[in-house]
Design a protein around this motif. Structure first.
Motif, PDB file in Angstrom:
ATOM      1  N   ILE A 120       0.824  -1.207   0.000  1.00 32.11           N
ATOM      2  CA  ILE A 120       0.000   0.000   0.000  1.00 32.11           C
ATOM      3  C   ILE A 120       0.858   1.258   0.000  1.00 32.11           C
ATOM      4  O   ILE A 120       1.736   1.436   0.855  1.00 32.11           O
ATOM      5  CB  ILE A 120      -0.952  -0.021   1.214  1.00 32.11           C
ATOM      6  CG1 ILE A 120      -1.796  -1.294   1.171  1.00 32.11           C
ATOM      7  CG2 ILE A 120      -1.868   1.197   1.202  1.00 32.11           C
ATOM      8  CD1 ILE A 120      -2.579  -1.542   2.433  1.00 32.11           C
ATOM      9  N   THR A 121       0.603   2.122  -0.946  1.00 35.83           N
ATOM     10  CA  THR A 121       1.317   3.387  -1.080  1.00 35.83           C
ATOM     11  C   THR A 121       0.505   4.512  -0.452  1.00 35.83           C
ATOM     12  O   THR A 121      -0.666   4.343  -0.117  1.00 35.83           O
ATOM     13  CB  THR A 121       1.567   3.706  -2.556  1.00 35.83           C
ATOM     14  OG1 THR A 121       0.294   3.803  -3.226  1.00 35.83           O
ATOM     15  CG2 THR A 121       2.404   2.621  -3.226  1.00 35.83           C
ATOM     16  N   TRP A 122       1.136   5.699  -0.334  1.00 29.84           N
ATOM     17  CA  TRP A 122       0.405   6.845   0.223  1.00 29.84           C
ATOM     18  C   TRP A 122      -0.865   7.151  -0.573  1.00 29.84           C
ATOM     19  O   TRP A 122      -1.925   7.364   0.040  1.00 29.84           O
ATOM     20  CB  TRP A 122       1.298   8.088   0.273  1.00 29.84           C
ATOM     21  CG  TRP A 122       2.600   8.002   1.008  1.00 29.84           C
ATOM     22  CD1 TRP A 122       3.741   8.695   0.705  1.00 29.84           C
ATOM     23  CD2 TRP A 122       2.928   7.247   2.191  1.00 29.84           C
ATOM     24  NE1 TRP A 122       4.738   8.404   1.599  1.00 29.84           N
ATOM     25  CE2 TRP A 122       4.272   7.524   2.518  1.00 29.84           C
ATOM     26  CE3 TRP A 122       2.209   6.351   2.983  1.00 29.84           C
ATOM     27  CZ2 TRP A 122       4.907   6.945   3.615  1.00 29.84           C
ATOM     28  CZ3 TRP A 122       2.853   5.758   4.074  1.00 29.84           C
ATOM     29  CH2 TRP A 122       4.175   6.062   4.383  1.00 29.84           C
ATOM     30  N   ARG A 181      -1.602   8.350  10.330  1.00 31.05           N
ATOM     31  CA  ARG A 181      -2.267   8.307   9.018  1.00 31.05           C
ATOM     32  C   ARG A 181      -2.957   6.966   8.819  1.00 31.05           C
ATOM     33  O   ARG A 181      -4.122   6.908   8.393  1.00 31.05           O
ATOM     34  CB  ARG A 181      -1.224   8.545   7.922  1.00 31.05           C
ATOM     35  CG  ARG A 181      -1.765   8.632   6.513  1.00 31.05           C
ATOM     36  CD  ARG A 181      -0.625   8.911   5.551  1.00 31.05           C
ATOM     37  NE  ARG A 181      -1.102   9.340   4.248  1.00 31.05           N
ATOM     38  CZ  ARG A 181      -0.290   9.808   3.291  1.00 31.05           C
ATOM     39  NH1 ARG A 181       1.001   9.911   3.510  1.00 31.05           N
ATOM     40  NH2 ARG A 181      -0.786  10.169   2.118  1.00 31.05           N
ATOM     41  N   VAL A 182      -2.252   5.892   9.118  1.00 31.52           N
ATOM     42  CA  VAL A 182      -2.845   4.559   9.003  1.00 31.52           C
ATOM     43  C   VAL A 182      -4.036   4.438   9.945  1.00 31.52           C
ATOM     44  O   VAL A 182      -5.081   3.873   9.590  1.00 31.52           O
ATOM     45  CB  VAL A 182      -1.799   3.469   9.308  1.00 31.52           C
ATOM     46  CG1 VAL A 182      -2.450   2.090   9.353  1.00 31.52           C
ATOM     47  CG2 VAL A 182      -0.699   3.487   8.250  1.00 31.52           C
ATOM     48  N   GLY A 183      -3.897   4.969  11.157  1.00 30.14           N
ATOM     49  CA  GLY A 183      -4.993   4.919  12.116  1.00 30.14           C
ATOM     50  C   GLY A 183      -6.243   5.599  11.602  1.00 30.14           C
ATOM     51  O   GLY A 183      -7.360   5.099  11.812  1.00 30.14           O
ATOM     52  N   LEU A 190      -8.286   4.705   0.155  1.00 31.62           N
ATOM     53  CA  LEU A 190      -9.020   3.873   1.114  1.00 31.62           C
ATOM     54  C   LEU A 190      -9.785   4.732   2.116  1.00 31.62           C
ATOM     55  O   LEU A 190     -10.901   4.392   2.512  1.00 31.62           O
ATOM     56  CB  LEU A 190      -8.046   2.950   1.853  1.00 31.62           C
ATOM     57  CG  LEU A 190      -7.505   1.763   1.055  1.00 31.62           C
ATOM     58  CD1 LEU A 190      -6.341   1.108   1.792  1.00 31.62           C
ATOM     59  CD2 LEU A 190      -8.609   0.742   0.787  1.00 31.62           C
ATOM     60  N   GLU A 191      -9.208   5.860   2.499  1.00 30.36           N
ATOM     61  CA  GLU A 191      -9.880   6.736   3.454  1.00 30.36           C
ATOM     62  C   GLU A 191     -11.135   7.359   2.856  1.00 30.36           C
ATOM     63  O   GLU A 191     -12.039   7.771   3.584  1.00 30.36           O
ATOM     64  CB  GLU A 191      -8.921   7.829   3.935  1.00 30.36           C
ATOM     65  CG  GLU A 191      -9.420   8.573   5.147  1.00 30.36           C
ATOM     66  CD  GLU A 191      -8.372   9.497   5.754  1.00 30.36           C
ATOM     67  OE1 GLU A 191      -8.668  10.141   6.773  1.00 30.36           O
ATOM     68  OE2 GLU A 191      -7.251   9.576   5.209  1.00 30.36           O
ATOM     69  N   GLN A 192     -11.211   7.416   1.527  1.00 30.80           N
ATOM     70  CA  GLN A 192     -12.381   7.990   0.873  1.00 30.80           C
ATOM     71  C   GLN A 192     -13.533   7.006   0.712  1.00 30.80           C
ATOM     72  O   GLN A 192     -14.633   7.394   0.299  1.00 30.80           O
ATOM     73  CB  GLN A 192     -11.987   8.542  -0.499  1.00 30.80           C
ATOM     74  CG  GLN A 192     -11.110   9.782  -0.439  1.00 30.80           C
ATOM     75  CD  GLN A 192     -11.765  10.882   0.385  1.00 30.80           C
ATOM     76  OE1 GLN A 192     -12.896  11.278   0.122  1.00 30.80           O
ATOM     77  NE2 GLN A 192     -11.054  11.378   1.388  1.00 30.80           N
TER      78      GLN A 192
END
Length: 257
Positions: free
Chosen positions: A26-28, A84-86, A34-36
């Protein structure tokens, strides 16, 4: 290029993790995509289920793309990364509809965290799960990831896994409760399609309420306040229609209202 490929398939939103040649690490930009997912689902009442899957069939996701860690020079960058991952994991847990992870091959590191944040996990016999950072990178896991793994695998099994830096087989993950079904590759797509059809045929408000109450119970325990959720479901059109259809021995088409 890496991406999270979205495909709307009727009431199903398919999100495919794609990072060719990197086992879908997984890249930035993939984290951002994914957050969207959560706001996308929140804004479209026609979506009944989300499917997470790795492209190519060789891996679900082999963690974060390690090439990005070469940018880190101070500890604060690692803290920012874990925050960020959280945020991404928290957003996945807030998705109002069931999330189904289809795991072929490794779900490691961040891939394990994504699977653990899914509601149902279907895995092939060759799938493996773990976070062997003590053996590979020498970094660590944040509280949000350990907490979710404790919930899905149990604290003892989780700590044994991460301290020994070993991977769990699909069978072990199923015995622990993380994996819902272990399915051979040949009938995998058919099995997943049948599972998605069963989910989409269920009352959407009921499924949403179960997810919301689970979140509250995990946070607050059995005394979690949920009267607002209960009132919304029992006061819904679907509940009244469901009772009437049940008494008439008729099938109902849920409307989600």
């Amino acid at each position: 290029m890496s991406s999270v490929e979205l495909e709307r398939d009727g009431p199903i939103l398919r999100a495919t993790l794609s990072n060719p040649g990197r086992r879908n690490a997984i890249t930035w930009p993939m984290y951002d995509a994914l957050e969207q997912l959560e706001p996308t689902v929140a804004g479209d009442r026609g979506i009944r289920v989300v499917v997470l899957r790795g492209a190519g069939g060789e891996a679900f996701a082999a963690g974060t793309d390690i090439r990005q860690f070469t940018e880190f020079t101070i500890g604060a960058q690692g803290v920012d990364y874990e925050h960020r991952v959280g945020r991404v994991l928290a957003s996945l847990l807030r998705i109002r509809v069931p999330v189904v992870a289809v795991v072929e091959g490794p779900a490691v590191g961040a891939g394990l965290a994504l699977a653990a944040c899914s509601d149902l996990v279907v895995a092939t016999p060759d799938a493996v799960f773990g976070a062997p950072v003590a053996r590979t990178l020498g970094n660590t896991l944040p509280p949000v990831v350990l907490a979710r793994l404790f919930q899905r695998l149990g604290a003892g099994r989780t700590m044994a896994m991460v301290l020994s830096a070993r991977l769990l087989s699909a069978t072990e993950a199923a015995a622990a409760g993380l994996v819902s079904d272990v399915v051979e590759r040949a009938p995998l797509d058919e099995h997943v399609d049948e599972l998605l059809a069963r989910i989409c045929a269920n009352a959407p408000l009921t499924l949403e309420s179960l997810k919301e109450i689970e979140r509250r119970v995990l946070r607050d325990g059995a005394d979690a306040a949920a009267d607002d959720v209960l009132a919304a479901v029992y006061g819904s059109h679907d509940f009244r229609a469901g009772v009437a259809a049940f008494l008439r021995h008729e099938r109902i088409e849920w409307e989600g209202r």
